[in-house]
Design a protein around this motif. Sequence first.
Motif, PDB file in Angstrom:
ATOM      1  N   ALA A 168      -7.758  -8.681  -2.468  1.00  0.00           N
ATOM      2  CA  ALA A 168      -8.000  -7.399  -3.133  1.00  0.00           C
ATOM      3  C   ALA A 168      -8.904  -6.507  -2.290  1.00  0.00           C
ATOM      4  O   ALA A 168      -8.765  -5.277  -2.302  1.00  0.00           O
ATOM      5  CB  ALA A 168      -8.621  -7.632  -4.510  1.00  0.00           C
ATOM      6  N   GLY A 169      -9.837  -7.109  -1.558  1.00  0.00           N
ATOM      7  CA  GLY A 169     -10.704  -6.335  -0.672  1.00  0.00           C
ATOM      8  C   GLY A 169      -9.938  -5.697   0.473  1.00  0.00           C
ATOM      9  O   GLY A 169     -10.305  -4.615   0.940  1.00  0.00           O
ATOM     10  N   ALA A 170      -8.867  -6.348   0.949  1.00  0.00           N
ATOM     11  CA  ALA A 170      -8.031  -5.732   1.978  1.00  0.00           C
ATOM     12  C   ALA A 170      -7.329  -4.500   1.411  1.00  0.00           C
ATOM     13  O   ALA A 170      -7.179  -3.480   2.098  1.00  0.00           O
ATOM     14  CB  ALA A 170      -7.010  -6.740   2.499  1.00  0.00           C
ATOM     15  N   HIS A 171      -6.881  -4.593   0.162  1.00  0.00           N
ATOM     16  CA  HIS A 171      -6.288  -3.420  -0.482  1.00  0.00           C
ATOM     17  C   HIS A 171      -7.288  -2.277  -0.555  1.00  0.00           C
ATOM     18  O   HIS A 171      -6.981  -1.130  -0.202  1.00  0.00           O
ATOM     19  CB  HIS A 171      -5.802  -3.777  -1.889  1.00  0.00           C
ATOM     20  N   LEU A 172      -8.518  -2.558  -0.999  1.00  0.00           N
ATOM     21  CA  LEU A 172      -9.531  -1.512  -1.131  1.00  0.00           C
ATOM     22  C   LEU A 172      -9.914  -0.938   0.233  1.00  0.00           C
ATOM     23  O   LEU A 172     -10.149   0.271   0.360  1.00  0.00           O
ATOM     24  CB  LEU A 172     -10.749  -2.061  -1.862  1.00  0.00           C
ATOM     25  N   ALA A 173      -9.971  -1.787   1.248  1.00  0.00           N
ATOM     26  CA  ALA A 173     -10.265  -1.299   2.594  1.00  0.00           C
ATOM     27  C   ALA A 173      -9.142  -0.398   3.091  1.00  0.00           C
ATOM     28  O   ALA A 173      -9.388   0.648   3.716  1.00  0.00           O
ATOM     29  CB  ALA A 173     -10.479  -2.477   3.545  1.00  0.00           C
ATOM     30  N   MET A 204      -2.690  -6.954  -0.514  1.00  0.00           N
ATOM     31  CA  MET A 204      -1.595  -6.418  -1.316  1.00  0.00           C
ATOM     32  C   MET A 204      -1.600  -4.901  -1.137  1.00  0.00           C
ATOM     33  O   MET A 204      -2.601  -4.252  -1.436  1.00  0.00           O
ATOM     34  CB  MET A 204      -1.774  -6.790  -2.786  1.00  0.00           C
ATOM     35  N   TYR A 205      -0.507  -4.362  -0.646  1.00  0.00           N
ATOM     36  CA  TYR A 205      -0.477  -2.964  -0.246  1.00  0.00           C
ATOM     37  C   TYR A 205       0.516  -2.127  -1.046  1.00  0.00           C
ATOM     38  O   TYR A 205       0.473  -0.905  -0.983  1.00  0.00           O
ATOM     39  CB  TYR A 205      -0.165  -2.887   1.257  1.00  0.00           C
ATOM     40  N   LEU A 207       1.469  -2.015  -5.025  1.00  0.00           N
ATOM     41  CA  LEU A 207       0.991  -2.601  -6.276  1.00  0.00           C
ATOM     42  C   LEU A 207       2.032  -2.625  -7.394  1.00  0.00           C
ATOM     43  O   LEU A 207       1.715  -3.044  -8.504  1.00  0.00           O
ATOM     44  CB  LEU A 207      -0.258  -1.853  -6.765  1.00  0.00           C
ATOM     45  N   GLU A 208       3.264  -2.214  -7.123  1.00  0.00           N
ATOM     46  CA  GLU A 208       4.264  -2.271  -8.186  1.00  0.00           C
ATOM     47  C   GLU A 208       4.485  -3.711  -8.672  1.00  0.00           C
ATOM     48  O   GLU A 208       4.487  -3.949  -9.882  1.00  0.00           O
ATOM     49  CB  GLU A 208       5.581  -1.642  -7.722  1.00  0.00           C
ATOM     50  N   PRO A 209       4.657  -4.706  -7.792  1.00  0.00           N
ATOM     51  CA  PRO A 209       4.783  -6.072  -8.324  1.00  0.00           C
ATOM     52  C   PRO A 209       3.503  -6.576  -8.988  1.00  0.00           C
ATOM     53  O   PRO A 209       3.572  -7.367  -9.939  1.00  0.00           O
ATOM     54  CB  PRO A 209       5.140  -6.909  -7.094  1.00  0.00           C
ATOM     55  N   VAL A 210       2.359  -6.112  -8.534  1.00  0.00           N
ATOM     56  CA  VAL A 210       1.099  -6.473  -9.196  1.00  0.00           C
ATOM     57  C   VAL A 210       1.083  -5.926 -10.615  1.00  0.00           C
ATOM     58  O   VAL A 210       0.657  -6.601 -11.566  1.00  0.00           O
ATOM     59  CB  VAL A 210      -0.104  -5.948  -8.383  1.00  0.00           C
ATOM     60  N   ARG A 211       1.594  -4.714 -10.790  1.00  0.00           N
ATOM     61  CA  ARG A 211       1.650  -4.102 -12.120  1.00  0.00           C
ATOM     62  C   ARG A 211       2.513  -4.922 -13.075  1.00  0.00           C
ATOM     63  O   ARG A 211       2.274  -4.934 -14.296  1.00  0.00           O
ATOM     64  CB  ARG A 211       2.208  -2.680 -12.009  1.00  0.00           C
ATOM     65  N   LEU A 212       3.502  -5.607 -12.546  1.00  0.00           N
ATOM     66  CA  LEU A 212       4.474  -6.325 -13.371  1.00  0.00           C
ATOM     67  C   LEU A 212       4.117  -7.788 -13.594  1.00  0.00           C
ATOM     68  O   LEU A 212       4.858  -8.490 -14.290  1.00  0.00           O
ATOM     69  CB  LEU A 212       5.864  -6.224 -12.723  1.00  0.00           C
ATOM     70  N   CYS A 213       2.994  -8.250 -13.018  1.00  0.00           N
ATOM     71  CA  CYS A 213       2.621  -9.659 -13.179  1.00  0.00           C
ATOM     72  C   CYS A 213       1.312  -9.767 -13.957  1.00  0.00           C
ATOM     73  O   CYS A 213       0.725  -8.775 -14.382  1.00  0.00           O
ATOM     74  CB  CYS A 213       2.539 -10.358 -11.819  1.00  0.00           C
ATOM     75  N   TYR A 214       0.854 -10.991 -14.133  1.00  0.00           N
ATOM     76  CA  TYR A 214      -0.312 -11.270 -14.968  1.00  0.00           C
ATOM     77  C   TYR A 214      -1.585 -10.581 -14.484  1.00  0.00           C
ATOM     78  O   TYR A 214      -2.501 -10.332 -15.279  1.00  0.00           O
ATOM     79  CB  TYR A 214      -0.567 -12.783 -15.033  1.00  0.00           C
ATOM     80  N   ASN A 229      -2.340   4.041  -5.990  1.00  0.00           N
ATOM     81  CA  ASN A 229      -3.240   3.060  -5.399  1.00  0.00           C
ATOM     82  C   ASN A 229      -2.512   2.052  -4.511  1.00  0.00           C
ATOM     83  O   ASN A 229      -3.031   0.974  -4.238  1.00  0.00           O
ATOM     84  CB  ASN A 229      -4.003   2.331  -6.503  1.00  0.00           C
ATOM     85  N   SER A 230      -1.324   2.425  -4.048  1.00  0.00           N
ATOM     86  CA  SER A 230      -0.571   1.590  -3.112  1.00  0.00           C
ATOM     87  C   SER A 230      -0.669   2.212  -1.721  1.00  0.00           C
ATOM     88  O   SER A 230       0.063   3.151  -1.405  1.00  0.00           O
ATOM     89  CB  SER A 230       0.895   1.490  -3.538  1.00  0.00           C
ATOM     90  N   PRO A 231      -1.555   1.724  -0.865  1.00  0.00           N
ATOM     91  CA  PRO A 231      -1.727   2.364   0.443  1.00  0.00           C
ATOM     92  C   PRO A 231      -0.460   2.365   1.283  1.00  0.00           C
ATOM     93  O   PRO A 231      -0.270   3.264   2.115  1.00  0.00           O
ATOM     94  CB  PRO A 231      -2.842   1.541   1.095  1.00  0.00           C
ATOM     95  N   LEU A 232       0.421   1.394   1.074  1.00  0.00           N
ATOM     96  CA  LEU A 232       1.671   1.346   1.831  1.00  0.00           C
ATOM     97  C   LEU A 232       2.438   2.656   1.738  1.00  0.00           C
ATOM     98  O   LEU A 232       3.118   3.056   2.693  1.00  0.00           O
ATOM     99  CB  LEU A 232       2.530   0.193   1.295  1.00  0.00           C
ATOM    100  N   HIS A 233       2.344   3.344   0.595  1.00  0.00           N
ATOM    101  CA  HIS A 233       3.138   4.542   0.361  1.00  0.00           C
ATOM    102  C   HIS A 233       2.425   5.842   0.756  1.00  0.00           C
ATOM    103  O   HIS A 233       3.010   6.927   0.585  1.00  0.00           O
ATOM    104  CB  HIS A 233       3.519   4.626  -1.116  1.00  0.00           C
TER     105      HIS A 233
END
Length: 319
Positions: A168-173, A204-205, A207-214, A229-233
């Motif tokens: 998650a810290g890699a995502h925030l970075a 995780m870059y 977050l659509e699959p993150v949105r759909l999971c637990y 909040n998806s840096p990939l896009h």
Amino acid sequence: MPESPAPTLIPGRAPVPVYRGMDRAALDRQYTPSHRVPDLRAYLDRYTRDSANARRRHPVLTGLPYGPHPAETLDYFPAPAGPAGPPPLLVFVHGGNWQELSKDDSAFPAPPLLRAGAAVAVVGYGLAPATRLDDMVAMVRRAVHWLHRHADALGFAPDRLHLAGHSAGAHLAAMALLPRVPGTPHHGPDVSAAIAGATLLSGMYDLEPVRLCYVNDALALDPAAAHRNSPLHHLPPRLPPVVLARGADETAEYARQHALMAAALRPRAPLTDLVAPAHNHFSLPYALAAPGSPLGTTVLTALARGGPRSVPAGRSSRE
């Protein structure tokens, strides 16, 4: 870290695909990296123990406030100036699925960095469900802004600030690398120009699959929040040098996220793309500055020179 819940099976009803042909239970498992290791608690206990040892054995300024929220504090490990002047700074953002761990558990990467002559800052931030992801993104940006603004007082070179994060810290970075774009939401200050380089570990870059999971049970992302909040896009045309790394023993979804981010970064930044066969999701941060390993060598070279050498396009370095 939170475990994915056990699936609820309804007799006579086939599982419903929710993402890339996976049902909810399968997707939950893909975003539960702890199922790839025999004892998650052993890793988390080691993080805590080694972080306490780092604070005991090295000078450190603890609990420095960088923003208004009580969680907005960081620990700063100073390093002496060298022949070339003030030292570089590595800023580390911890993981925990945006809902667990803290800076207190996350100082363990500091000792080898300090031995190499770099200062280290370990960032705390608010966690879900009490803190929204938009606000976590803003917090990490504020931490970078505060550090850059206080570089002279803290004793590091402001043009040698490197940002690193795990999971998650890699995502925030990665979000901190994004510049403000007029007309689009941007939470927190624009610190993109203050970052000399970034190291993203097992992130995780999209977050659509993150949105759909637990994981989203705590994050409560809607489709718009997941997208913004998806840096990939949202990567800009040009970025500073990036080291992108994952362990070989990751789930297929973490490997796919890594590959997508590598492909997106390659035309935009000097990129070093690493897969570490000796590491899993939880051991990889220990290689961040491990002397002699490809990841550690690349990061330490980046800190010494101001940016990592890139691996030629289309290739991955493997530890």
